[in-house]
Scaffold this active site. Structure first.
Site, short mmCIF file in Angstrom:
data_model
loop_
_atom_site.label_atom_id
_atom_site.label_comp_id
_atom_site.label_asym_id
_atom_site.label_seq_id
_atom_site.Cartn_x
_atom_site.Cartn_y
_atom_site.Cartn_z
N LYS A 33 48.54 48.33 35.71
CA LYS A 33 48.13 49.25 36.77
C LYS A 33 48.95 49.05 38.05
CE LYS A 33 43.77 47.90 36.64
NZ LYS A 33 43.69 47.14 35.39
N THR A 34 49.10 47.80 38.46
CA THR A 34 49.80 47.53 39.72
C THR A 34 51.24 48.00 39.64
OG1 THR A 34 48.36 45.67 40.28
CG2 THR A 34 50.54 45.71 41.30
N GLU A 79 45.35 52.38 42.30
CA GLU A 79 44.86 51.72 41.10
C GLU A 79 43.41 52.09 40.88
OE1 GLU A 79 45.52 47.61 40.28
OE2 GLU A 79 47.29 47.52 41.55
#
Length: 462
Positions: free
Chosen positions: A121-122, A165
């Site tokens: 996600k990051t 996110e």
């Protein structure tokens, strides 16, 4: 023009303001003109960055830190009910807002891209934020890690796109209403909140159901958990799949390693498109393809976005080069789930050449170690040698019988060369003593193992 302050968030107080998710929201509110205050357990560069934006940051938690006129108190799921500032908020009748509700309020009126998945996600959020910025789109973004450039995890932009996110760990991603949602993968994790894959799939289905009418889901065609989720959907949301699978809508034709970069070729709308990803590893290349597909779904021309993706040079803690001494490179990896560990170690194997890969691993959470310790040990077998520390507890209390020995035993059973070190202060000396010129040393884990990189470099230099 991006919207102003959400209602009732002009004087927010954050408990745990230094956390990755919390600090990003606090920064954006401060940039929008809010009188931000908060507290954290220890001082940090993040706290200093918030102070530079005009925020008041207290170190330690105490009832007196909470101003009587605070408009709300923002908390994460990690804040316990007996926190003195939370108790004081109840006494004063100050509304308590979960960080996911605060983030959702910041996205209101914009075109949100919400990035979800068990891993990646990051990185994917960061790739979108950097490439859209490179194209002059001036996005707002909230990321769970600090970008190498410009060095922050959040920004209030003047454009109409907000990239964020979407955290599944506590189901907080159910609060968002994205125009475009990305699902990178679906695996069982966060065992304190999910008892089975069925619960995980149900949670992700709820997230998909939050996509606004006319919006788009971008989802992996390679990952079995994601493919199963796609099969479960009712077809009411436009879905774009990506990956190496032959049936992917955005198909990856090749990923060619080029040192610490990759050249990626995809087929999009029947046409080949080649671009560079400035970080190593196939998993990061696939993250970039997800970002490309999401940007295209939002109307950003793929031919413009693809070359802009090369501007992404990494996020702190995601295979971040900390330095080199005596011919040994020290790299920091946030990987703490077996899938992430495997992906990062495979990426480093491709970059190491004739050198060895040495890992200093710190397990994260007792519950994760209990459920996935065997798989973590097998992942460590991909390294040439490893040093394993005690478990970093984070928010959890110890679980009887659950120690890093579960991982060590599994690693040795898989043929790995593993050394246990229980005193973290001794670890830099041990791992540096194993290293030879040409080797790569990875500090790996989601806890404070990241702090040991400079100490390893110092020991190597001597």
């Amino acid at each position: 023009m991006a919207p102003g302050l959400p209602t009732a968030m002009d004087r927010p107080h954050f408990i745990g303001i230094g956390g990755a998710g919390m600090s990003g929201i606090a920064k954006i509110l401060a940039q929008r003109g809010a009188q931000v205050a908060g507290s954290d357990a220890k001082d940090s560069a993040t706290a200093d960055a918030l102070r530079a934006l005009g925020a008041t940051v207290h170190i330690g938690h105490a009832a007196g830190h909470l101003a009587d006129d605070a408009s709300c108190v923002v908390v994460s799921s990690a804040i316990r009910e007996d926190n003195p500032e939370l108790v004081r908020a109840a006494e004063l009748g100050i509304p308590v807002v979960h960080r996911s509700d605060a983030l959702a309020a910041l996205m209101d009126g914009l075109r949100p891209i919400a990035v979800a998945g068990t891993h990646g996600k990051t990185t994917t959020t960061s790739m979108l934020a950097v490439s859209l910025t490179e194209l002059g789109r001036e996005p707002s973004y909230a990321i769970g890690g600090d970008l190498d450039a410009p060095g922050s995890n959040a920004l209030h932009g003047e454009g109409d796109i907000f990239v964020a996110e979407a955290d599944e760990s506590d189901r907080s991603f159910h609060k968002y209403a994205p125009e475009v949602a990305i699902i990178l993968n679906v695996e069982l994790d966060h065992h304190a909140n999910y008892a089975s894959m069925e619960e995980i799939h149900e949670s992700f289905e709820t997230f998909v159901g939050r996509i606004v009418p006319g919006g788009t889901l971008v989802i992996s065609a390679d990952h079995e958990g994601a493919r199963e989720l796609t099969r479960r959907l009712d077809g009411s949301v436009r879905t774009v799949t990506y990956g190496e699978a032959e049936d992917a809508d955005v198909r990856v034709l090749s990923v060619v390693p080029q040192g610490l970069k990759s050249e990626v070729t995809v087929e999009l709308d029947g046409n080949p498109l080649t671009f560079t990803v400035s970080v190593p590893g196939k998993h990061y290349a696939l993250n970039a393809v997800a970002a490309l597909a999401a940007g295209a779904a939002l109307g950003v021309p793929a031919a413009e976005l693809a070359p802009a993706l090369a501007a992404y040079t990494g996020v702190k803690r995601r295979l971040q080069l900390k330095g080199e001494a005596s011919g040994v490179q020290v790299i920091d990896s946030y990987a703490h789930h077996p899938t992430e560990m495997t992906a990062d170690l495979e990426a480093m194997r491709a970059a190491a050449g004739d050198g060895r890969i040495l890992v200093l691993f710190q397990p994260h959470l007792f519950s994760r170690t209990r459920e996935l310790g065997t798989e973590m040990g097998r992942a460590l077998a991909l390294a040439d040698a490893s040093v394993v520390l005690d478990i970093y507890p984070a928010r959890e209390d110890p679980i009887p019988g659950v120690t890093s020995e579960l991982i060590i035993d599994a690693a040795r059973a898989a043929g790995a060369d593993v050394t246990a070190v229980h005193d973290k202060a001794e670890a830099p000396e041990v791992i540096a003593g194993m290293a030879k010129p040409g080797d790569l040393v990875l500090t790996m884990g989601a806890g404070d193992v990241t702090d040991l990189g400079p100490h390893i470099l110092d020991r190597l230099s001597k």
